[in-house]
Design a protein around this motif. Structure first.
Motif, PDB file in Angstrom:
ATOM      1  N   PRO A  30       0.815  -1.222   0.000  1.00 42.37           N
ATOM      2  CA  PRO A  30       0.000   0.000   0.000  1.00 42.37           C
ATOM      3  C   PRO A  30       0.845   1.266   0.000  1.00 42.37           C
ATOM      4  N   ASP A  31       0.341   2.291  -0.659  1.00 45.49           N
ATOM      5  CA  ASP A  31       0.993   3.609  -0.672  1.00 45.49           C
ATOM      6  C   ASP A  31       0.687   4.312   0.653  1.00 45.49           C
ATOM      7  N   ALA A  32       1.732   4.545   1.449  1.00 46.87           N
ATOM      8  CA  ALA A  32       1.554   5.181   2.758  1.00 46.87           C
ATOM      9  C   ALA A  32       1.929   6.658   2.736  1.00 46.87           C
ATOM     10  N   SER A  33       2.129   7.226   1.560  1.00 46.38           N
ATOM     11  CA  SER A  33       2.485   8.639   1.465  1.00 46.38           C
ATOM     12  C   SER A  33       1.392   9.496   2.086  1.00 46.38           C
ATOM     13  N   GLY A  34       1.791  10.480   2.874  1.00 49.33           N
ATOM     14  CA  GLY A  34       0.842  11.393   3.498  1.00 49.33           C
ATOM     15  C   GLY A  34       0.329  10.935   4.841  1.00 49.33           C
ATOM     16  N   SER A  35       0.618   9.698   5.213  1.00 52.21           N
ATOM     17  CA  SER A  35       0.167   9.191   6.508  1.00 52.21           C
ATOM     18  C   SER A  35       1.069   9.722   7.617  1.00 52.21           C
ATOM     19  N   LYS A  36       0.487  10.230   8.668  1.00 50.35           N
ATOM     20  CA  LYS A  36       1.244  10.798   9.786  1.00 50.35           C
ATOM     21  C   LYS A  36       0.925  10.054  11.082  1.00 50.35           C
ATOM     22  N   PRO A  37       1.900   9.931  11.966  1.00 48.53           N
ATOM     23  CA  PRO A  37       1.643   9.202  13.222  1.00 48.53           C
ATOM     24  C   PRO A  37       0.644   9.941  14.093  1.00 48.53           C
ATOM     25  N   GLY A  38      -0.302   9.197  14.623  1.00 52.73           N
ATOM     26  CA  GLY A  38      -1.280   9.807  15.515  1.00 52.73           C
ATOM     27  C   GLY A  38      -0.767   9.927  16.928  1.00 52.73           C
ATOM     28  N   PHE A  39       0.474   9.509  17.133  1.00 54.67           N
ATOM     29  CA  PHE A  39       1.073   9.603  18.463  1.00 54.67           C
ATOM     30  C   PHE A  39       2.560   9.877  18.284  1.00 54.67           C
ATOM     31  N   LYS A  40       3.192  10.331  19.313  1.00 54.62           N
ATOM     32  CA  LYS A  40       4.622  10.650  19.272  1.00 54.62           C
ATOM     33  C   LYS A  40       5.344   9.817  20.324  1.00 54.62           C
ATOM     34  N   ILE A  41       6.382   9.139  19.892  1.00 52.17           N
ATOM     35  CA  ILE A  41       7.202   8.355  20.822  1.00 52.17           C
ATOM     36  C   ILE A  41       8.666   8.712  20.606  1.00 52.17           C
ATOM     37  N   PRO A  42       9.515   8.487  21.591  1.00 49.86           N
ATOM     38  CA  PRO A  42      10.943   8.769  21.429  1.00 49.86           C
ATOM     39  C   PRO A  42      11.576   7.815  20.412  1.00 49.86           C
ATOM     40  N   VAL A  43      12.500   8.356  19.637  1.00 49.38           N
ATOM     41  CA  VAL A  43      13.173   7.595  18.591  1.00 49.38           C
ATOM     42  C   VAL A  43      14.675   7.865  18.649  1.00 49.38           C
ATOM     43  N   SER A  44      15.477   6.811  18.475  1.00 54.26           N
ATOM     44  CA  SER A  44      16.925   6.959  18.389  1.00 54.26           C
ATOM     45  C   SER A  44      17.355   6.801  16.931  1.00 54.26           C
ATOM     46  N   VAL A  45      18.202   7.707  16.477  1.00 52.43           N
ATOM     47  CA  VAL A  45      18.759   7.632  15.122  1.00 52.43           C
ATOM     48  C   VAL A  45      20.261   7.394  15.247  1.00 52.43           C
ATOM     49  N   VAL A  46      20.727   6.279  14.692  1.00 59.03           N
ATOM     50  CA  VAL A  46      22.138   5.910  14.777  1.00 59.03           C
ATOM     51  C   VAL A  46      22.778   6.075  13.402  1.00 59.03           C
ATOM     52  N   VAL A  47      23.886   6.825  13.365  1.00 57.30           N
ATOM     53  CA  VAL A  47      24.576   7.099  12.102  1.00 57.30           C
ATOM     54  C   VAL A  47      26.051   6.748  12.244  1.00 57.30           C
ATOM     55  N   PRO A  48      26.510   5.651  11.652  1.00 53.08           N
ATOM     56  CA  PRO A  48      27.949   5.367  11.652  1.00 53.08           C
ATOM     57  C   PRO A  48      28.654   6.290  10.664  1.00 53.08           C
ATOM     58  N   ALA A  49      29.858   6.719  11.000  1.00 49.28           N
ATOM     59  CA  ALA A  49      30.558   7.671  10.135  1.00 49.28           C
ATOM     60  C   ALA A  49      32.051   7.381  10.146  1.00 49.28           C
ATOM     61  N   ARG A  50      32.654   7.512   8.981  1.00 46.46           N
ATOM     62  CA  ARG A  50      34.110   7.441   8.865  1.00 46.46           C
ATOM     63  C   ARG A  50      34.544   8.408   7.772  1.00 46.46           C
ATOM     64  N   ASN A  51      35.304   9.428   8.152  1.00 42.64           N
ATOM     65  CA  ASN A  51      35.833  10.420   7.206  1.00 42.64           C
ATOM     66  C   ASN A  51      34.715  11.017   6.346  1.00 42.64           C
ATOM     67  N   GLU A  52      33.727  11.598   6.996  1.00 45.22           N
ATOM     68  CA  GLU A  52      32.553  12.145   6.310  1.00 45.22           C
ATOM     69  C   GLU A  52      32.438  13.658   6.469  1.00 45.22           C
ATOM     70  N   GLU A  53      33.561  14.360   6.581  1.00 46.09           N
ATOM     71  CA  GLU A  53      33.495  15.800   6.814  1.00 46.09           C
ATOM     72  C   GLU A  53      32.758  16.536   5.695  1.00 46.09           C
ATOM     73  N   ALA A  54      32.789  16.014   4.469  1.00 50.12           N
ATOM     74  CA  ALA A  54      32.132  16.685   3.348  1.00 50.12           C
ATOM     75  C   ALA A  54      30.625  16.468   3.353  1.00 50.12           C
ATOM     76  N   ASN A  55      30.144  15.448   4.050  1.00 53.01           N
ATOM     77  CA  ASN A  55      28.722  15.090   3.994  1.00 53.01           C
ATOM     78  C   ASN A  55      27.988  15.261   5.316  1.00 53.01           C
ATOM     79  N   LEU A  56      28.735  15.340   6.398  1.00 54.56           N
ATOM     80  CA  LEU A  56      28.119  15.270   7.725  1.00 54.56           C
ATOM     81  C   LEU A  56      27.207  16.453   8.016  1.00 54.56           C
ATOM     82  N   LEU A  57      27.626  17.651   7.653  1.00 53.63           N
ATOM     83  CA  LEU A  57      26.845  18.850   7.963  1.00 53.63           C
ATOM     84  C   LEU A  57      25.462  18.828   7.307  1.00 53.63           C
ATOM     85  N   PRO A  58      25.352  18.557   5.979  1.00 49.85           N
ATOM     86  CA  PRO A  58      24.007  18.489   5.383  1.00 49.85           C
ATOM     87  C   PRO A  58      23.135  17.401   6.000  1.00 49.85           C
TER      88      PRO A  58
END
Length: 374
Positions: A30-58
């Protein structure tokens, strides 16, 4: 020659059935575009990085500009021994945003899998999303992923990853090929024949990850995403879904040149030697064999001119399912214009796949200034 005709016909038939199944799975998702969560919960975002000075800021700008409450997001950048300004950029941003943390691997640790594990162990929340340091998540990425977890009660959610790049033919080749991987990911998950996913856009429950963390080949540096998917599939009680949503798109850059592109695909292909799940093994073998057969017949043409007809049969047979499948996927993401390059890409693809597979198992690669053994 009769045997070659028979083998080719069987491969084409199997390809039509197998890829047709993925196409069916894509269409039924199913196409879920436009669907928004009816509730808010805490979320962790994990980003591994190695020598990413050119990309990290954006990337950090994209994460701190999400339409999800920032006080419910923690962002963990796990540094895999960067030798550039990655640590300084992360710490600078962390000082400006209280929800960003910097974690560095110990001297005895290295590799993306170790970076992901260390970041995951450092998270405070049970729902985890991952992306890469050179990616740009859409503004609604976190909202869309959280909504999918809520609606489906999934243990793992794979999201769409698109390529961003210039207008060159090489860039368009990569984009079209990547759309085929995206469609296969979605379709295979929908029909319960999971074959791949991408950690650039992935979400899972922390407890599910830790349950199988020892079963994702921690001794090798690659495959942090696909081996996790397969390990969860093998438990038999985990729900794995694909989020088909334009709001959840994460964009990653195309390879700058053919050398980098082939090295990346060789790294990906080399993981297939560790596949144990029948759908993944079958898919990898089928895709290689049908493309290699087409190339082999071309090289046999000086001796057996009839073999060119077999190459034509294979290309036409593949296109019968590849074209409508790719057209559907590309249209969904507003990239149908790429389909004008379908024929040249389809022709070049048979050579690229054959070369990549035949050279992938050298087991040593140079990745971000480090020799990586797989």
């Amino acid at each position: 020659m009769a045997y070659l005709w028979i083998i080719s016909a069987v491969l084409v038939l199997l390809y039509l059935i197998w890829i047709g199944m993925f196409w069916y799975g894509w269409e039924k998702t199913p196409d879920a575009s436009g669907s928004k969560p009816g509730f808010k919960i805490p979320v962790s975002v994990v980003v591994p990085a190695r020598n990413e000075e050119a990309n990290l800021l954006p990337m950090l700008e994209a994460l701190t500009s999400q339409d999800y409450p920032q006080n419910l997001i923690e962002i963990i950048i796990t540094d895999d021994h960067s030798t550039d300004l990655t640590p300084e950029i992360t710490r600078y941003y962390a000082n400006r945003h209280g929800n960003i943390r910097y974690v560095r691997l110990d001297n005895a640790e290295e590799g993306k899998k170790k970076a992901l594990l260390k970041g995951i162990l450092a998270t405070r929340y049970p729902l985890i999303l991952t992306t890469d340091a050179d990616c740009l998540p859409a503004t609604g990425w976190i909202s869309a992923m959280v909504d999918c977890f809520k609606r489906t009660n999934a243990d793992l959610v794979a999201g769409p990853v698109l390529l961003k790049g210039n207008c060159s033919f090489f860039s368009k080749f990569q984009k079209l090929e990547f759309l085929s991987l995206l469609g296969s990911t979605a379709g295979s998950l929908a029909v319960g024949r999971t074959v791949m996913c991408n950690s650039a856009n992935l979400g899972f429950r922390k407890e599910a990850y830790l349950e199988v963390s020892s079963d994702i080949y921690p001794e090798i540096s690659s495959g942090d995403d696909v081996f996790l998917l397969m390990a969860l599939q093998r438990t038999g009680d985990k729900k794995l879904v694909y989020l088909k949503s334009r709001d959840a798109v994460v964009k990653t850059p195309v390879a700058d040149n053919a050398g980098d592109f082939l090295k990346q695909r060789q790294r990906w292909t080399s993981k297939s030697g560790r596949y144990r799940d029948p759908p993944s093994v079958f898919t990898a073998l089928l895709v290689f064999l049908i493309n290699f057969c087409a190339v082999a017949c071309m090289f046999l043409a000086p001796f057996y001119p009839e073999s060119l007809l077999i190459t034509g049969l294979i290309l036409i047979g593949k296109s019968v399912v590849d074209f409508p499948f790719l057209f559907s996927v590309s249209s969904f993401f507003g990239q149908a214009r790429l389909m004008i390059f379908f024929l040249p890409v389809q022709f070049l693809y048979i050579f690229y796949i054959s070369f990549t597979v035949l050279t992938a198992f050298i087991e040593v690669f140079d990745w971000k200034g480090r020799i990586v053994k797989l």
